[in-house]
Design a protein around this motif. Structure first.
Motif, PDB file in Angstrom:
ATOM      1  N   ASP A 143       0.871  -1.177   0.000  1.00  0.00           N
ATOM      2  CA  ASP A 143       0.000   0.000   0.000  1.00  0.00           C
ATOM      3  C   ASP A 143       0.908   1.226   0.000  1.00  0.00           C
ATOM      4  O   ASP A 143       1.511   1.577   1.017  1.00  0.00           O
ATOM      5  CB  ASP A 143      -0.892  -0.010   1.236  1.00  0.00           C
ATOM      6  CG  ASP A 143      -1.820   1.205   1.288  1.00  0.00           C
ATOM      7  OD1 ASP A 143      -1.923   1.911   0.266  1.00  0.00           O
ATOM      8  OD2 ASP A 143      -2.423   1.454   2.348  1.00  0.00           O
ATOM      9  N   ASP A 185       5.099  -3.252   8.234  1.00  0.00           N
ATOM     10  CA  ASP A 185       4.495  -4.521   7.831  1.00  0.00           C
ATOM     11  C   ASP A 185       3.820  -5.168   9.033  1.00  0.00           C
ATOM     12  O   ASP A 185       4.008  -4.746  10.179  1.00  0.00           O
ATOM     13  CB  ASP A 185       5.549  -5.462   7.225  1.00  0.00           C
ATOM     14  CG  ASP A 185       6.608  -5.890   8.232  1.00  0.00           C
ATOM     15  OD1 ASP A 185       6.276  -6.634   9.168  1.00  0.00           O
ATOM     16  OD2 ASP A 185       7.781  -5.469   8.090  1.00  0.00           O
ATOM     17  N   GLU A 214       0.912  -7.841   4.338  1.00  0.00           N
ATOM     18  CA  GLU A 214       0.760  -6.537   3.689  1.00  0.00           C
ATOM     19  C   GLU A 214       1.858  -5.594   4.174  1.00  0.00           C
ATOM     20  O   GLU A 214       2.346  -5.711   5.306  1.00  0.00           O
ATOM     21  CB  GLU A 214      -0.605  -5.926   4.010  1.00  0.00           C
ATOM     22  CG  GLU A 214      -0.885  -4.623   3.273  1.00  0.00           C
ATOM     23  CD  GLU A 214      -2.233  -4.033   3.645  1.00  0.00           C
ATOM     24  OE1 GLU A 214      -2.663  -3.083   2.979  1.00  0.00           O
ATOM     25  OE2 GLU A 214      -2.834  -4.516   4.629  1.00  0.00           O
TER      26      GLU A 214
END
Length: 434
Positions: free
Chosen positions: A334, A388, A370
Motif C-alpha cells: 500500500d 508490515d 501486507e
C-alpha cells in the motif's frame, strides 16, 4: 511644496528612535558609573583578602563569595547591555559540579573560567565607566547650559576678566553677543550629544560583552564546530561502510548469478560446437538453451543495475521509482507517495534504497501479509516509513540486515529508526534532511 503625512511619519519615527536611544545610552552610562565603583571596591577587596588568607583556608570561602557576587553583577550587566546593542545577550554556561560532595560543589566556581572573567570585569569596568561618565556629564551639562543661557545669563556677574577675554576673541562685550556666543556653544554640544553619548555607551557595552559574552560565545562556536566535525566524520565513516557493504553485496550477487550463468553458457556453447557435425539437432537444442540462459543473465544484470542506479529513478523521480518497486514486490504494498518535486539526487537515491532494502527484508524474513510504504515531505526533510504486519524482531545492530541501510542513511545525514517488537510487525522510519 507641501509635506504629506506619509512623508512626516518616517521623520517622526526616526526622531523618536533618536531620543529613545539617547535616553537608553544616557541612563546606561550614568547608572554604570556608581555600579562600577561598587564592583571595583567589592571585587578588588574580596579578591585581595581571599588570596592573602587562602593559605589558612579562610580566604577560599571569601574568594568563592566574591566570585559569586561578581557573577551576579555580570548577569545584571548582560541584561543592561542588551538595549544598548539592540539585541538580547545570551547567558553563558557556568560550570556545575554535581554529585561530588558538598565541599567540591561549594568550591566549584574556583574552577570556572567564565566566573573569573566576571570578576575581571567587575574589577576593571570602572575604567570605561569613568571615561564614559565624564564625557556624558560634560556634554549634557554644556549642551543644556548653552541652550538655556538666555534664561539665566542676566543673573551672572560679569567681571573685567570677562571683558578682556571677549576682546581677545574679537567681539564686543555686550549682553547680546555674549548670549549668542554661549548659545552657539550649546548648539554645538547638543548637535554632537547623540554621537558622544552613543560612543561612550558602546565603549562600555563592548568592554562588558568582550568579557561577559564573547569568550563564552567563542567556546560555544568551537563546541558546535567540533560537534559538526564529529558528525561529518561519522557520516564519512558511515558512507565508507555503506559503500563497502554495497560493493560486497554486488560482488556476491554477480558471482552467484550472472558469472555462474556465463560460465555455464561458455561450456554449453563449447559442447554445441563439438556436436554440430555429429548431432546437429542436439547442437541446436544446446544453442537454444544457451539463448534462454543469455536472456536470463541479461535480466539478472538489469536487476543488479537497478540496484546501483535505477533508470526510472533518474528519469522520472522518486514517486515513479517507488511505484515500480511496489509493483515488483511479492507482498501486496500500500503505497502513499504524493507527487513530489525533484529532490537532490542523493536524497532520492537514499529514500529509494531504504524502501527497496526494507521490501526485500519483508519478502525474505517477515512472513507479512501486507506492507505500507509512506513518503512525506516536511519543512526540514523527507520522512520515509515502511511498516508490515509480520513477525517483527528486526534490529539495526551490526550483523543484522539493516545495519548497512543504517550506514547509508547516516551517510546522507539522516536518521534511521526501527520499531519491531516480536510478533507485532516492523515499522522502519528514515528521516532524511533536505
Amino acid at each position: 511644496m507641501t509635506t504629506t503625512h506619509a512623508d512626516a511619519a518616517p521623520t517622526r519615527s526616526l526622531v523618536g528612535r533618536y531620543f529613545r536611544q539617547l535616553g537608553i545610552d544616557t541612563q546606561y552610562v550614568l547608572i554604570g558609573f556608581p555600579i562600577g565603583m561598587v564592583t571595583f571596591v567589592v571585587g578588588l577587596s574580596g579578591f585581595a583578602l581571599g588570596i592573602s588568607t587562602a593559605i589558612i583556608w579562610v580566604g577560599l570561602p571569601i574568594l568563592v563569595g566574591t566570585l559569586m557576587l561578581s557573577r551576579g553583577f555580570a548577569m545584571a550587566e548582560r541584561a543592561r547591555i542588551g538595549p544598548v546593542l539592540g539585541r538580547r545577550m545570551p547567558h553563558p554556561r557556568y560550570k556545575r559540579v554535581r554529585g561530588e560532595g558538598a565541599l567540591r560543589r561549594t568550591f566549584g566556581p574556583l574552577s570556572d573560567g567564565q566566573t573569573w572573567l566576571d570578576l575581571l570585569h567587575a574589577i576593571f569596568r570602572f575604567i570605561p565607566n569613568t571615561l564614559g561618565f565624564c564625557f556624558v556629564v560634560t556634554w549634557w551639562s554644556i549642551a543644556l547650559a548653552g541652550l538655556t543661557v538666555p534664561l539665566w545669563d542676566w543673573a551672572l556677574p560679569h567681571t573685567p576678566d570677562n571683558h578682556e577675554l571677549h576682546e581677545l576673541l574679537g567681539f564686543q562685550d555686550t549682553m547680546g553677543t555674549r548670549v549668542l556666543f554661549n548659545f552657539s556653544i550649546g548648539v554645538f554640544f547638543a548637535g554632537t550629544l547623540y554621537w558622544v553619548v552613543r560612543g561612550a555607551a558602546l565603549m562600555e557595552a563592548h568592554f562588558a560583552k568582550g568579557l561577559l559574552v564573547s569568550v563564552s560565545a567563542l567556546r560555544e562556536q568551537i563546541a558546535v564546530a567540533e560537534e559538526a566535525r564529529d558528525v561529518a566524520q561519522q557520516q564519512k565513516a558511515a558512507a565508507v561502510s555503506a559503500e563497502a557493504v554495497a560493493l560486497r553485496k554486488l560482488e556476491r550477487d554477480i558471482h552467484d548469478g550472472p558469472q555462474q550463468r556465463l560460465v555455464r553458457l561458455a561450456m554449453d556453447l563449447g559442447r554445441a560446437e563439438q556436436q554440430f557435425t555429429a548431432d546437429p539437432d542436439r547442437a541446436r537444442a544446446i544453442v537454444a538453451e544457451a539463448l534462454a540462459q543469455t536472456r536470463e543473465t541479461l535480466d539478472e544484470l538489469r536487476a543488479l543495475s537497478r540496484g546501483i542506479a535505477p533508470p526510472i529513478l533518474v528519469d522520472r523521480g522518486l514517486r515513479a521509482a517507488l511505484t515500480a518497486l511496489a509493483g515488483r514486490c511479492t507482498i501486496p504494498v500500500d503505497l502513499d507517495a504524493p507527487p513530489l518535486d525533484r529532490l537532490e539526487p542523493a536524497v532520492e537515491s537514499t529514500a529509494y534504497f531504504v524502501v527497496a532494502e526494507a521490501l526485500t527484508n519483508v519478502a525474505k524474513h517477515s512472513y507479512a501479509n501486507e506492507v505500507q510504504v509512506s513518503v512525506q515531505r516536511i519543512a526540514t526533510g523527507l520522512i520515509v516509513t515502511v511498516a508490515d504486519d509480520g513477525v517483527g524482531g528486526a534490529s539495526l545492530a551490526k550483523g543484522h540486515g539493516l545495519a548497512g541501510l543504517d550506514d547509508r542513511v547516516r551517510a546522507a545525514g539522516g536518521v534511521l529508526s526501527v520499531d519491531s517488537p516480536q510478533g507485532e510487525g516492523t515499522r522502519l522510519t528514515a528521516a532524511l534532511p533536505l
